[in-house]
Design a protein around this motif. Structure first.
Motif: not given
Length: 126
Positions: A33-36, A41-45
């Motif tokens: 996803s994208l931060d502000s 930003v990598l997501g949790a597996a």
């Protein structure tokens, strides 16, 4: 969508093989996803358990199907995946301390209870 008959058969096959196959792990990377600031930003597996086995493809079959001869054949009992999910290309699978990345689905039985996948060995992703 899975029909009621397929769902019933899938559950029966999973029940019949319960405790007879290896307990394995299926790991799926969450989408980034994208931060502000707009940076990725990598997501949790996500992790799932399932019953399955690691096998080998016959040389003739692998060559005819375009599967590298170094790939492992991974049988996944679909009704045993907890929580319920379906394997996808690029998912990672741990079987007996070895990790594999799923390359492609090779076959599925008509009842939708099992799938064979080609996978190549990778380093521990955790």
């Amino acid at each position: 969508m899975v029909s009621l008959l397929e769902s019933s058969i899938r559950k029966q096959v999973a029940s019949a093989f319960a405790g007879k196959l290896l307990t394995c792990t299926l790991r799926r990377a969450s989408p980034a996803s994208l931060d502000s600031f707009g940076d990725p930003v990598l997501g949790a597996a996500l992790s799932f358990t399932f019953s399955g086995i690691r096998d080998s493809f016959r040389l003739e079959f692998a060559l005819a199907a375009g599967i590298p001869v170094t790939d492992a054949k991974i049988l996944i009992i679909l009704g045993s995946i907890t929580p319920a999910a379906s394997p996808r290309q690029d998912d990672q699978v741990k079987i007996r301390d070895q990790w594999f990345q799923l390359r492609k689905k090779v076959s599925a039985d008509p009842a939708g209870a099992t799938e064979d996948w080609a996978g190549f060995e990778i380093e521990d992703p955790t």
